[in-house]
Design an enzyme around this catalytic site. Structure first.
Site, PDB file in Angstrom:
ATOM      1  N   LYS A   1       0.918  -1.294   0.129  1.00 58.36           N
ATOM      2  CA  LYS A   1       0.283   0.230   0.062  1.00 58.36           C
ATOM      3  C   LYS A   1       0.592   1.062   0.027  1.00 58.36           C
ATOM      4  O   LYS A   1       0.909   2.566  -1.134  1.00 58.36           O
ATOM      5  CB  LYS A   1      -1.150   0.306   1.105  1.00 58.36           C
ATOM      6  CG  LYS A   1      -1.706   1.445   1.223  1.00 58.36           C
ATOM      7  CD  LYS A   1      -2.597   0.929   2.453  1.00 58.36           C
ATOM      8  CE  LYS A   1      -3.997   0.061   2.481  1.00 58.36           C
ATOM      9  NZ  LYS A   1      -4.293  -0.007   3.986  1.00 58.36           N
TER      10      LYS A   1
ATOM     11  N   GLU B   1      10.179  -5.624   4.051  1.00 58.00           N
ATOM     12  CA  GLU B   1      10.864  -7.372   3.222  1.00 58.00           C
ATOM     13  C   GLU B   1      10.267  -7.412   1.567  1.00 58.00           C
ATOM     14  O   GLU B   1      11.141  -7.079   0.876  1.00 58.00           O
ATOM     15  CB  GLU B   1       9.649  -8.606   3.745  1.00 58.00           C
ATOM     16  CG  GLU B   1       9.311  -8.421   5.556  1.00 58.00           C
ATOM     17  CD  GLU B   1       9.107  -7.586   6.263  1.00 58.00           C
ATOM     18  OE1 GLU B   1       9.243  -8.285   7.817  1.00 58.00           O
ATOM     19  OE2 GLU B   1       8.546  -6.100   5.819  1.00 58.00           O
TER      20      GLU B   1
ATOM     21  N   GLY C   1      -5.284  -5.336   5.534  1.00 52.81           N
ATOM     22  CA  GLY C   1      -4.529  -6.312   4.438  1.00 52.81           C
ATOM     23  C   GLY C   1      -5.009  -7.579   4.672  1.00 52.81           C
ATOM     24  O   GLY C   1      -4.765  -8.641   3.521  1.00 52.81           O
ATOM     25  N   ARG C   2      -5.735  -8.037   5.421  1.00 55.30           N
ATOM     26  CA  ARG C   2      -6.196  -9.129   5.805  1.00 55.30           C
ATOM     27  C   ARG C   2      -7.702  -9.368   5.072  1.00 55.30           C
ATOM     28  O   ARG C   2      -8.283 -10.810   4.808  1.00 55.30           O
ATOM     29  CB  ARG C   2      -6.034 -10.121   6.990  1.00 55.30           C
ATOM     30  CG  ARG C   2      -6.875  -9.231   7.734  1.00 55.30           C
ATOM     31  CD  ARG C   2      -6.607  -9.834   9.557  1.00 55.30           C
ATOM     32  NE  ARG C   2      -7.181  -8.362  10.310  1.00 55.30           N
ATOM     33  CZ  ARG C   2      -6.254  -7.824  10.752  1.00 55.30           C
ATOM     34  NH1 ARG C   2      -5.572  -7.101   9.978  1.00 55.30           N
ATOM     35  NH2 ARG C   2      -7.134  -6.311  12.056  1.00 55.30           N
TER      36      ARG C   2
ATOM     37  N   GLU D   1      -4.774 -12.254  13.981  1.00 55.71           N
ATOM     38  CA  GLU D   1      -4.414 -10.526  13.435  1.00 55.71           C
ATOM     39  C   GLU D   1      -5.320 -10.198  14.387  1.00 55.71           C
ATOM     40  O   GLU D   1      -5.248  -8.348  14.687  1.00 55.71           O
ATOM     41  CB  GLU D   1      -3.769 -10.787  12.213  1.00 55.71           C
ATOM     42  CG  GLU D   1      -3.083  -9.287  12.180  1.00 55.71           C
ATOM     43  CD  GLU D   1      -2.185  -8.992  10.984  1.00 55.71           C
ATOM     44  OE1 GLU D   1      -0.592  -9.708  10.874  1.00 55.71           O
ATOM     45  OE2 GLU D   1      -2.714  -8.448  10.126  1.00 55.71           O
TER      46      GLU D   1
ATOM     47  N   HIS E   1      -1.460 -38.389   9.097  1.00 57.76           N
ATOM     48  CA  HIS E   1      -0.471 -39.217   9.848  1.00 57.76           C
ATOM     49  C   HIS E   1       0.710 -38.245  10.511  1.00 57.76           C
ATOM     50  O   HIS E   1       1.178 -38.389  10.611  1.00 57.76           O
ATOM     51  CB  HIS E   1      -0.282 -39.960   8.880  1.00 57.76           C
ATOM     52  CG  HIS E   1      -0.733 -40.495   7.798  1.00 57.76           C
ATOM     53  ND1 HIS E   1      -1.043 -42.132   8.836  1.00 57.76           N
ATOM     54  CD2 HIS E   1      -2.328 -40.325   7.071  1.00 57.76           C
ATOM     55  CE1 HIS E   1      -1.529 -42.557   7.358  1.00 57.76           C
ATOM     56  NE2 HIS E   1      -2.318 -42.016   7.017  1.00 57.76           N
TER      57      HIS E   1
ATOM     58  N   LYS F   1       7.714  -3.895  12.980  1.00 54.83           N
ATOM     59  CA  LYS F   1       8.625  -3.544  12.452  1.00 54.83           C
ATOM     60  C   LYS F   1       9.053  -2.770  12.988  1.00 54.83           C
ATOM     61  O   LYS F   1       9.954  -2.439  11.912  1.00 54.83           O
ATOM     62  CB  LYS F   1       7.186  -2.531  11.275  1.00 54.83           C
ATOM     63  CG  LYS F   1       6.115  -3.911  10.158  1.00 54.83           C
ATOM     64  CD  LYS F   1       5.158  -3.337   9.748  1.00 54.83           C
ATOM     65  CE  LYS F   1       4.363  -4.144   9.075  1.00 54.83           C
ATOM     66  NZ  LYS F   1       3.264  -3.366   7.959  1.00 54.83           N
TER      67      LYS F   1
END
Length: 540
Positions: A203, A209, A263-264, A349, A380, A508
């Site tokens: 944004k 990152e 964001g999510r 979050e 398993h 951050k």
């Protein structure tokens, strides 16, 4: 109507009603339990919640809790563009991204119009990439698209693109998020720079990152195709026009989203561009329509027929009354392999908070730990603990009645495994049954005494089943929106702000400070003692 605290007290006392309850008996004694404790939507999606430690009284108390908290009214406020993200003073309007809503304005700006304009722009771009009219620096059609993002700018489109792989007919989609250079390096290893397009999703266009990976990708293009090439090989999902242009991307290739899109919750926006390139604009619209259908369902269906409210209520029941600290998401659909991780961010979050909207501590724990894996692999790995572990873990199972493109024989085996796990968790196996079986096999009494406890399963473990006809774009849109609304409803009950993430922001800030220390080699005042050990290893 009773106050929230009175209702919580009633629920706590009501738990004692289940001291002698067992799902084995409840299901055997009530042949209509499924009919009473299931919800169907649009004739192809069913929530079966009959295998829970609940009664009609449980649901009446939970419904009163939802009414007292005014969950439906809070949702109406959200959809109308009211400021419900109070710590950041923002509206929350991911529902507007789905389209088909009345005009909504934020600070005098027509949100509905803006959403449609940007959508048409990024869908046109997707079409151009798909049909080859948008071409590379070497005048070739793009064969591969790499999305560079992190968090919601990665998890959402990554999960959806993987889930809808059976509907994909566009360029190959790849996703890079980790700042660890190995992630980008492994992704690019077998790609051709001349036919690779990068989508940089940030944004602010400053996400540490993401921008580190974007710069590395740019260098990869430049080293092969020249300094003039990046403009043809990059597009931006951002609002920072100056930074985008400085990177070498034309604003014609910049697709905006807004500060009222978390964001999510952003896969419905331009962040969904890699999805649109993979499955095409028409199917992307079907994806949006599925979410829109779930929005309408959540807004209008009564509590007992409302999937998101019921799922939220059950989660609250186990988190706060039964003290269950985790919840497992178990899709029996390999294409939904990334769904548990996506829901982990969505839930934890959003509601992983200790403070209410009013700044006061919450009086009971909020979001459980969300985890899970695609079946049958999980059987398993961790299912042993689900069946016989000391902790009760409520589970959501998801499965399609029809496969997208797998063989019918394999899918029937998948269905059998899913239903078997649900039955086993509910019924268990009594020691009496185990002893009878071992005796029938000819085992001696003393050996039966030793072995029987190990083969006994308590059962009575709660599960929900989301059974759907097929994993289409429309269905996936409904499933994602279902969980979005579940998380929203829980946040309202707990009184937390589900739309900020200050814990993420703290990390951050500290990472930026420590980066300077690592680059300079000079320890800052707040750095941990391990800093010196780290630097000594780097020196070697």
């Amino acid at each position: 109507m009773a106050s929230m605290e009175v209702l919580w007290g009633d629920l706590l006392r009501h738990r004692a009603d289940f001291d002698k309850f067992h799902l084995r008996s409840a299901l055997a004694d009530d042949p209509y339990r499924f009919n009473r404790y299931s919800i169907e939507m649009e004739g192809d999606l069913t929530l079966d919640y009959s295998r829970h430690r609940i009664s009609d009284k449980t649901l009446l108390l939970l419904e009163s809790l939802f009414e007292q908290a005014e969950v439906r009214g809070r949702f109406a406020d959200m959809c109308a563009g009211k400021i419900i993200n109070e710590t950041e003073h923002r509206a929350v309007l991911h529902t507007a991204l789905r389209g088909g809503v009345d005009e909504v304005s934020v600070n005098g700006q027509n949100v509905t119009k803006d959403v449609e304009e940007v959508k048409q722009r990024f869908l046109a771009f997707a079409s151009g990439v798909r049909d080859g009219t948008i071409r590379s620096h070497t005048d070739e059609a793009f064969t591969d698209v790499v999305n560079v993002g992190i968090g919601g700018s990665d998890l959402g489109p990554r999960m959806v693109t993987q889930a809808l792989k059976g509907w994909t007919d566009g360029p190959n989609a790849h996703f890079v998020s980790n700042v660890d250079g190995a992630h980008l390096g492994d992704c690019l290893e077998n790609l051709n720079p001349a036919t690779t397009l990068f989508l940089v999703a940030s944004k602010t266009f400053t996400t540490q990152e993401t921008m580190a990976n974007a710069r590395a990708a740019r260098n990869w293009i430049v080293s092969t195709l020249g300094e003039d090439a990046p403009g043809a090989h990059f597009a931006a999902l951002s609002t920072n026009a100056d930074a985008v242009q400085a990177f070498g991307i034309s604003t014609e290739r910049m697709f905006e989203f807004w500060d009222w899109v978390g964001g999510r919750y952003s896969v419905w926006s331009a962040i969904g561009l890699p999805v649109a390139i993979a499955i095409g604009p028409e199917r992307f619209e079907e994806f949006l329509s599925g979410a829109r259908a779930m929005d309408e369902h959540f807004a209008t269906a009564p509590f007992r027929a409302n999937m998101p409210m019921m799922m939220a209520a059950l989660s609250l029941w186990y988190r706060n009354i039964w003290a269950c600290g985790t919840q497992a998401i178990l899709p029996y659909d390999q294409r939904l392999e990334n769904f548990p991780a996506f829901l982990q961010q969505l839930d934890m979050e959003s509601n992983g908070k200790m403070v209410r909207q009013n700044g006061k501590p919450i009086s009971r724990p909020a979001s459980p730990v969300i985890w899970g894996s695609a079946g049958t692999n999980g059987q398993h790995a961790f299912y042993q603990s689900l069946h016989q572990g000391a902790d009760m873990v409520p589970c959501d199972f998801l499965i399609a009645a029809k496969p997208t493109d797998a063989s019918e024989d394999q899918h029937e085996m998948l269905l059998a495994n899913c239903l078997a796990q649900i039955e086993a968790l509910a019924f268990g196996r009594s020691e009496e049954n185990v002893r009878a079986q071992l005796a029938a096999e000819g085992m001696s009494d003393d050996k039966i005494d030793r072995i029987a406890p190990h083969r006994t399963f308590a059962g009575n473990r709660p599960t929900s089943l989301l059974l759907y006809e097929q994993l289409t774009p429309h269905m996936l849109g409904r499933l994602i929106a279902l969980y979005e609304h579940k998380v929203f409803a829980q946040g309202v009950i707990w009184g937390v702000n589900s739309f900020d993430q200050w814990g993420v922001e703290l990390g951050k800030v500290m990472a930026n400070r420590l980066l300077g220390s690592i680059q300079s080699g000079e320890k800052g005042e707040e750095d941990p003692a391990v800093f010196q050990r780290l630097m000594s290893y780097r020196a070697d």
